[in-house]
Design a protein around this motif. Structure first.
Motif, PDB file in Angstrom:
ATOM      1  N   ALA A  42      -7.361  -0.722  -1.524  1.00  0.00           N
ATOM      2  CA  ALA A  42      -6.534  -1.209  -3.370  1.00  0.00           C
ATOM      3  C   ALA A  42      -5.349  -0.625  -2.946  1.00  0.00           C
ATOM      4  CB  ALA A  42      -7.351  -0.266  -4.442  1.00  0.00           C
ATOM      5  N   MET A  43      -3.850  -1.957  -3.328  1.00  0.00           N
ATOM      6  CA  MET A  43      -2.988  -0.889  -2.929  1.00  0.00           C
ATOM      7  C   MET A  43      -2.327  -0.719  -4.800  1.00  0.00           C
ATOM      8  SD  MET A  43      -2.486  -0.833   0.375  1.00  0.00           S
ATOM      9  CE  MET A  43      -0.764  -0.929   0.185  1.00  0.00           C
ATOM     10  N   GLY A  44      -1.895  -0.240  -4.683  1.00  0.00           N
ATOM     11  CA  GLY A  44      -0.583   0.302  -5.943  1.00  0.00           C
ATOM     12  C   GLY A  44       0.800   0.576  -5.827  1.00  0.00           C
ATOM     13  N   TRP A  45       1.698   0.411  -6.852  1.00  0.00           N
ATOM     14  CA  TRP A  45       3.210   0.583  -7.051  1.00  0.00           C
ATOM     15  C   TRP A  45       2.924   1.453  -7.487  1.00  0.00           C
ATOM     16  CZ3 TRP A  45       7.045  -1.036  -2.972  1.00  0.00           C
ATOM     17  CH2 TRP A  45       5.987  -2.239  -2.356  1.00  0.00           C
ATOM     18  N   PHE A  46       4.318   2.454  -7.931  1.00  0.00           N
ATOM     19  CA  PHE A  46       4.332   3.767  -8.023  1.00  0.00           C
ATOM     20  C   PHE A  46       6.320   3.465  -8.332  1.00  0.00           C
ATOM     21  CE2 PHE A  46       1.136   6.211  -9.205  1.00  0.00           C
ATOM     22  CZ  PHE A  46      -0.539   5.222  -8.218  1.00  0.00           C
ATOM     23  N   ARG A  47       6.681   3.669  -9.160  1.00  0.00           N
ATOM     24  CA  ARG A  47       8.140   4.128  -9.093  1.00  0.00           C
ATOM     25  C   ARG A  47       8.529   5.612  -9.817  1.00  0.00           C
ATOM     26  NH1 ARG A  47      10.346   0.088 -13.832  1.00  0.00           N
ATOM     27  NH2 ARG A  47       8.917   1.469 -15.680  1.00  0.00           N
ATOM     28  N   GLN A  48       9.816   6.329  -9.173  1.00  0.00           N
ATOM     29  CA  GLN A  48      10.158   7.619  -9.732  1.00  0.00           C
ATOM     30  C   GLN A  48      11.985   7.049 -10.010  1.00  0.00           C
ATOM     31  OE1 GLN A  48       8.648  10.725  -7.187  1.00  0.00           O
ATOM     32  NE2 GLN A  48       9.317  12.151  -9.322  1.00  0.00           N
ATOM     33  N   ALA A  49      12.288   8.042 -11.379  1.00  0.00           N
ATOM     34  CA  ALA A  49      13.359   7.814 -11.164  1.00  0.00           C
ATOM     35  C   ALA A  49      13.622   9.274 -11.157  1.00  0.00           C
ATOM     36  CB  ALA A  49      13.485   6.636 -13.042  1.00  0.00           C
ATOM     37  N   PRO A  50      15.544  10.104 -10.444  1.00  0.00           N
ATOM     38  CA  PRO A  50      16.220  10.978 -10.765  1.00  0.00           C
ATOM     39  C   PRO A  50      15.892  11.949 -11.932  1.00  0.00           C
ATOM     40  CG  PRO A  50      17.855   9.261 -10.018  1.00  0.00           C
ATOM     41  CD  PRO A  50      16.644   8.527 -10.896  1.00  0.00           C
ATOM     42  N   GLY A  51      15.386  12.685 -11.966  1.00  0.00           N
ATOM     43  CA  GLY A  51      14.531  14.045 -12.829  1.00  0.00           C
ATOM     44  C   GLY A  51      13.051  13.410 -13.383  1.00  0.00           C
ATOM     45  N   LYS A  52      12.594  12.609 -13.222  1.00  0.00           N
ATOM     46  CA  LYS A  52      11.371  12.452 -13.684  1.00  0.00           C
ATOM     47  C   LYS A  52       9.932  11.770 -12.948  1.00  0.00           C
ATOM     48  CE  LYS A  52      13.754   9.222 -17.457  1.00  0.00           C
ATOM     49  NZ  LYS A  52      13.713   7.545 -17.724  1.00  0.00           N
ATOM     50  N   GLU A  53       8.903  12.198 -13.319  1.00  0.00           N
ATOM     51  CA  GLU A  53       7.820  12.413 -12.575  1.00  0.00           C
ATOM     52  C   GLU A  53       7.367  10.867 -12.256  1.00  0.00           C
ATOM     53  OE1 GLU A  53       4.924  15.697 -14.863  1.00  0.00           O
ATOM     54  OE2 GLU A  53       4.088  13.508 -15.249  1.00  0.00           O
ATOM     55  N   ARG A  54       6.567  10.510 -10.895  1.00  0.00           N
ATOM     56  CA  ARG A  54       6.181   9.475 -10.299  1.00  0.00           C
ATOM     57  C   ARG A  54       5.172   8.886 -11.528  1.00  0.00           C
ATOM     58  NH1 ARG A  54       5.206   9.066  -4.476  1.00  0.00           N
ATOM     59  NH2 ARG A  54       7.091  10.394  -4.292  1.00  0.00           N
ATOM     60  N   GLU A  55       5.657   7.248 -12.049  1.00  0.00           N
ATOM     61  CA  GLU A  55       5.114   6.587 -12.474  1.00  0.00           C
ATOM     62  C   GLU A  55       4.448   5.395 -12.070  1.00  0.00           C
ATOM     63  OE1 GLU A  55       6.827   3.959 -16.829  1.00  0.00           O
ATOM     64  OE2 GLU A  55       7.821   4.406 -14.810  1.00  0.00           O
ATOM     65  N   PHE A  56       3.482   5.228 -12.450  1.00  0.00           N
ATOM     66  CA  PHE A  56       2.404   4.499 -11.930  1.00  0.00           C
ATOM     67  C   PHE A  56       2.985   3.444 -13.218  1.00  0.00           C
ATOM     68  CE2 PHE A  56      -1.217   1.587 -10.904  1.00  0.00           C
ATOM     69  CZ  PHE A  56      -1.391   1.049 -12.115  1.00  0.00           C
ATOM     70  N   VAL A  57       3.435   1.774 -11.959  1.00  0.00           N
ATOM     71  CA  VAL A  57       3.838   0.899 -11.897  1.00  0.00           C
ATOM     72  C   VAL A  57       2.635  -0.433 -12.029  1.00  0.00           C
ATOM     73  CG1 VAL A  57       5.579  -1.198 -11.148  1.00  0.00           C
ATOM     74  CG2 VAL A  57       6.172   1.479 -11.069  1.00  0.00           C
ATOM     75  N   ALA A  58       1.594  -0.531 -11.067  1.00  0.00           N
ATOM     76  CA  ALA A  58       0.901  -1.712 -10.635  1.00  0.00           C
ATOM     77  C   ALA A  58      -0.252  -1.121  -9.667  1.00  0.00           C
ATOM     78  CB  ALA A  58       1.490  -3.564 -10.182  1.00  0.00           C
ATOM     79  N   ALA A  59      -1.312  -1.794  -9.680  1.00  0.00           N
ATOM     80  CA  ALA A  59      -2.143  -1.456  -8.886  1.00  0.00           C
ATOM     81  C   ALA A  59      -2.942  -3.016  -8.859  1.00  0.00           C
ATOM     82  CB  ALA A  59      -2.925  -0.669  -9.053  1.00  0.00           C
TER      83      ALA A  59
ATOM     84  N   THR B  85      -6.266  -7.318 -10.545  1.00  0.00           N
ATOM     85  CA  THR B  85      -4.874  -5.800 -11.033  1.00  0.00           C
ATOM     86  C   THR B  85      -4.494  -5.894 -12.351  1.00  0.00           C
ATOM     87  OG1 THR B  85      -4.148  -8.535 -11.719  1.00  0.00           O
ATOM     88  CG2 THR B  85      -3.818  -7.616  -9.884  1.00  0.00           C
ATOM     89  N   TYR B  86      -3.573  -4.149 -12.279  1.00  0.00           N
ATOM     90  CA  TYR B  86      -3.243  -3.198 -13.563  1.00  0.00           C
ATOM     91  C   TYR B  86      -1.918  -3.537 -13.766  1.00  0.00           C
ATOM     92  CZ  TYR B  86      -8.238  -2.297 -12.498  1.00  0.00           C
ATOM     93  OH  TYR B  86      -9.737  -3.479 -12.151  1.00  0.00           O
ATOM     94  N   TYR B  87      -1.232  -3.512 -14.755  1.00  0.00           N
ATOM     95  CA  TYR B  87       0.245  -2.866 -15.058  1.00  0.00           C
ATOM     96  C   TYR B  87       0.329  -1.318 -15.730  1.00  0.00           C
ATOM     97  CZ  TYR B  87       0.435  -7.414 -12.753  1.00  0.00           C
ATOM     98  OH  TYR B  87       0.148  -8.172 -11.120  1.00  0.00           O
ATOM     99  N   GLY B  88       1.627  -1.033 -15.491  1.00  0.00           N
ATOM    100  CA  GLY B  88       2.005   0.387 -16.714  1.00  0.00           C
ATOM    101  C   GLY B  88       2.388  -0.591 -17.413  1.00  0.00           C
ATOM    102  N   ALA B  89       2.448   0.064 -18.401  1.00  0.00           N
ATOM    103  CA  ALA B  89       2.618  -0.263 -20.097  1.00  0.00           C
ATOM    104  C   ALA B  89       4.081  -0.913 -19.622  1.00  0.00           C
ATOM    105  CB  ALA B  89       2.138   0.870 -21.266  1.00  0.00           C
TER     106      ALA B  89
END
Length: 122
Positions: free
Chosen positions: A33-50, A58-62
């Motif tokens: 399975a594959m996922g995409w995450f993102r991280q902005a400066p000063g923030k925690e890593r956030e789930f984007v999609a899987a 498929t699954y998506y962050g809100a």
């Protein structure tokens, strides 16, 4: 081992689109399975999609649901993230990750790419 390399990031104006790619090598890509995450400066890593190994689920962050689409091509060992209607708050480093099971938490993924920067200007 699975090696992951992201590409396709860049600078785009708000409302624009980008497509990220993540090329995999190593063990059989279609078993993961594959996922995409993102991280902005000063923030925690956030789930984007899987996406499941078959691509059937498929699954998506809100925050991205309805704007982003995850897909995969197992013949090309590549997973994609199509990002439409981009907003300045989408600015972050985007990472792809692989794991035998679909998950929404970064702690559950075994393999990570180096990330690609996406910057959305207002």
């Amino acid at each position: 081992q699975v090696q992951l390399v992201e590409s396709g990031g860049g600078l785009v104006q708000a409302g624009g689109s980008l497509r990220l790619s993540c090329a995999a090598s190593g063990r059989t890509f279609s078993r993961y399975a594959m996922g995409w995450f993102r991280q902005a400066p000063g923030k925690e890593r956030e789930f984007v999609a899987a996406i499941s190994w078959s691509g059937g689920s498929t699954y998506y962050g809100a925050s991205v649901k309805g704007r982003f689409t995850i897909s995969r091509d197992n013949a090309k060992n590549t997973v994609y993230l199509q990002m439409n209607s981009l907003k300045p708050e989408d600015t972050a480093v985007y990472y792809c990750a692989a794991d035998p099971r679909v998950a929404g938490s970064p702690e559950e993924y075994d393999y990570w790419g180096q990330g690609t920067q996406v910057t959305v200007s207002s």
